[in-house]
Design a protein around this motif. Structure first.
Motif, mmCIF file in Angstrom:
data_model
loop_
_atom_site.group_PDB
_atom_site.id
_atom_site.type_symbol
_atom_site.label_atom_id
_atom_site.label_comp_id
_atom_site.label_asym_id
_atom_site.label_seq_id
_atom_site.Cartn_x
_atom_site.Cartn_y
_atom_site.Cartn_z
ATOM 1 N N THR A 181 0.848 -1.050 0.072
ATOM 2 C CA THR A 181 -0.005 0.229 0.080
ATOM 3 C C THR A 181 0.864 1.313 0.040
ATOM 4 O O THR A 181 2.020 1.041 0.347
ATOM 5 C CB THR A 181 -0.930 0.082 1.084
ATOM 6 O OG1 THR A 181 -0.232 0.016 2.393
ATOM 7 C CG2 THR A 181 -1.908 -0.912 1.030
ATOM 8 N N LEU A 182 0.259 2.401 -0.524
ATOM 9 C CA LEU A 182 0.999 3.681 -0.591
ATOM 10 C C LEU A 182 1.415 3.985 1.087
ATOM 11 O O LEU A 182 0.603 3.922 1.753
ATOM 12 C CB LEU A 182 0.077 4.686 -0.871
ATOM 13 C CG LEU A 182 0.796 6.067 -1.519
ATOM 14 C CD1 LEU A 182 1.812 5.903 -2.323
ATOM 15 C CD2 LEU A 182 -0.370 6.966 -2.059
ATOM 16 N N ASP A 183 2.668 4.396 1.016
ATOM 17 C CA ASP A 183 3.332 4.684 2.173
ATOM 18 C C ASP A 183 3.120 3.566 3.362
ATOM 19 O O ASP A 183 3.146 3.800 4.598
ATOM 20 C CB ASP A 183 2.819 6.135 2.964
ATOM 21 C CG ASP A 183 3.081 7.162 1.920
ATOM 22 O OD1 ASP A 183 4.153 7.083 1.431
ATOM 23 O OD2 ASP A 183 2.110 8.076 2.097
ATOM 24 N N ARG A 184 2.832 2.556 2.877
ATOM 25 C CA ARG A 184 2.755 1.173 3.769
ATOM 26 C C ARG A 184 1.423 1.390 4.761
ATOM 27 O O ARG A 184 1.618 0.953 6.007
ATOM 28 C CB ARG A 184 4.054 0.932 4.426
ATOM 29 C CG ARG A 184 5.157 0.466 3.541
ATOM 30 C CD ARG A 184 4.921 -0.791 2.599
ATOM 31 N NE ARG A 184 4.800 -1.992 3.505
ATOM 32 C CZ ARG A 184 5.627 -3.040 3.445
ATOM 33 N NH1 ARG A 184 6.828 -2.827 3.013
ATOM 34 N NH2 ARG A 184 5.619 -4.174 4.170
ATOM 35 N N GLU A 185 0.579 2.093 4.538
ATOM 36 C CA GLU A 185 -0.765 2.442 5.352
ATOM 37 C C GLU A 185 -1.192 1.164 5.582
ATOM 38 O O GLU A 185 -1.593 0.427 4.691
ATOM 39 C CB GLU A 185 -1.498 3.510 4.701
ATOM 40 C CG GLU A 185 -2.599 3.669 5.717
ATOM 41 C CD GLU A 185 -3.487 4.768 4.821
ATOM 42 O OE1 GLU A 185 -4.632 4.932 5.234
ATOM 43 O OE2 GLU A 185 -3.281 5.518 3.884
#
Length: 152
Positions: free
Chosen positions: A28-32
């Motif tokens: 996920t984006l920014d490891r969210e």
């Protein structure tokens, strides 16, 4: 190697062939940790199964972690690029719709590793499904709800 952004370096030299087995990973984006929400994680599962139902790839094992997924597949009537582009796009659309969020869900690109036929596929599947255990999310694999493997 030319100085390319990481997402482009991931694609450099990528070649996919039908019936080849791949371990795919997408973050996920920014490891969210979006998929810490079980209902949103189930949307990922739905799209992994959809890809198989449409003959794109045979799912051998998968796990949906809070901020990424691992997917062991045998590529069928599809390219890696199309499989991942379509799957990630549909997941993003469903997650955004059900959660009220908007915008990108995934980091660009994905990681793939082609497995040789002599590689121990069951060992690799165990590695995939044991990810929640190694991450300390559960005390035993069976306690984590978002995984599956054809060998069970």
């Amino acid at each position: 190697m030319p100085d390319l952004p990481a997402s482009h370096r991931l694609r450099t030299g990528r070649y996919a062939e039908p019936n080849q087995i791949y371990l795919l990973t997408s973050n996920t984006l920014d490891r969210e940790p979006i998929f810490a929400d079980f209902a949103l994680g189930r949307l990922v599962v739905h799209q992994l199964r959809r890809a198989q139902d449409h003959g794109m790839a045979k799912s051998l094992a998968w796990v949906v972690m809070p901020d990424h997924f691992h997917w062991l597949v045998e590529l069928e009537n599809c390219s890696l690029r199309k499989l991942m582009r379509e799957t990630k796009s549909l997941i993003a659309r469903e997650v955004n719709l059900h959660s009220g969020r908007h915008g990108p869900l995934w980091q660009q690109g994905y990681h793939d590793r082609a497995l040789r036929r002599e590689d121990d596929l069951v060992k690799m599947a165990r590695y995939v499904v044991a990810n929640p255990l190694r991450a300390g999310l559960v005390g035993k694999i069976g306690d984590y709800p978002l995984w599956d493997a054809v060998w069970l």
